[in-house]
Design a protein around this motif. Structure first.
Motif: not given
Length: 337
Positions: A215-223
């Motif tokens: 799920r961290l991939r969406f955080a990475a994209m947003a960040g």
């Protein structure tokens, strides 16, 4: 949405190609108009600067990933001379060939047409392939020379750092902050090595498979998007945005519809050809633009479209032509794959 990588092993390579495809499209988009060109809208200058903060770090990361995935770091130790010869043939030969052709072409064409970064003399132009490279007319192909250096030194450095990618990564991070003169691309060699080693670390730890289901991939994209909006200077922006893009861009490509990923992978498979020849075709489009488009219809957006289409699809047409001619395919076709 693409199939999770852990369920389909060959998708790892497909994702690599798709990321390379997006990366090479950004390379072309950033090459359309050089920095400082009079009359360029602010939005393109900002776009170009932001793309330069991550597109080459991303491609260098993918090169490191493939390097470690193919175990070149250990294979090179068993037959270094053979490995070095193959890498030089793959990277140095097209670098030198294209460098000379570009310099000669720009110098000759400048006699009749306005040419960006035309050399003042043929000798000065040829010397700029290796000296004062930041102002060289062929700076755009620096990646080939720098990647060759990485491929040759990484096996020895890996052994020197006790076969620890983590220690080698810390070394690469440390030399990032060293400032060297632009002779033999030394300044870029020390600055981009951290991204190459990051790719090696990611492959060693099977990053693409693990991160695909996280799920961290969406955080990475947003960040990553937030980071791009920040007012970075080049040095720190390149390091931070470049490293985060190595997480965010593969994550973004992995959630694209399958058709979009397939299209990107197509350009990824042709990325070497596009990288080698996009600037030449962009330059040809710039020369043709005032001849083909009446002055009353000329505007910046049309120039961008024409140069982008030429830079992206011109090399592909060249590759297709080479494939159809056996003599050309046998001699230069291998350098375009």
């Amino acid at each position: 949405m693409s199939t999770p990588l852990q369920l389909q092993p060959h998708a790892r390579i497909a994702l690599i190609e798709a990321v390379k495809g997006l990366g090479i499209i950004l390379v072309v988009a950033a090459h359309l108009v050089k920095f400082g060109t009079p009359g360029v809208p602010d939005w393109y200058t900002i776009f170009k600067f932001k793309v330069y903060l991550f597109h080459m770090p991303l491609l260098m990361f993918m090169s490191g990933y493939v390097f470690r995935h193919a175990n070149h770091h250990t294979r090179a130790l068993t037959d270094f001379s053979g490995f070095a010869g193959r890498r030089a043939n793959r990277l140095l030969v097209p670098f030198l060939f294209l460098g000379v052709i570009t310099i000669v072409g720009k110098w000759f064409s400048a006699m009749w047409f306005p040419i960006d970064e035309a050399p003042s003399s043929l000798v000065a132009g040829l010397a700029s392939i290796f000296i004062n490279t930041e102002s060289s007319p062929v700076l755009t192909i620096w990646y080939l020379f720098v990647l060759l250096v990485y491929c040759l030194v990484t096996p020895a450095l890996f052994v020197l750092f006790r076969r620890s990618w983590a220690w080698l990564g810390l070394f690469a991070l440390a030399i990032y902050f060293i400032r060297l003169d632009d002779i033999l691309y030394a300044n870029r060699i020390v600055q981009y090595y951290v991204f190459f080693v990051a790719g090696c670390i990611a492959a060693d730890r099977e990053f693409l498979q693990r991160f695909s289901a996280s799920r961290l991939r969406f955080a990475a994209m947003a960040g990553f998007m937030l980071l791009l909006l920040a007012p970075w200077n080049r040095d720190y922006g390149l390091l931070v945005c470049g490293l985060v893009s190595c997480l965010a861009v593969p994550a973004f490509v992995d959630v694209l519809p399958e058709r979009a990923s397939t299209i990107l992978a197509y350009f990824g498979r042709l990325s070497m050809t596009i990288y080698l020849f996009n600037v030449i075709f962009i330059g040809m489009a710039k020369v043709a633009y005032p001849m083909l488009v009446p002055s009353s219809y000329q505007f910046f957006g049309l120039l961008l479209i024409m140069t982008f289409v030429a830079g992206l699809f011109g090399p592909i047409l060249l590759k297709k032509t080479v494939d159809l001619v056996p003599a050309l395919n046998k001699t230069i076709g291998k350098y375009l794959s």
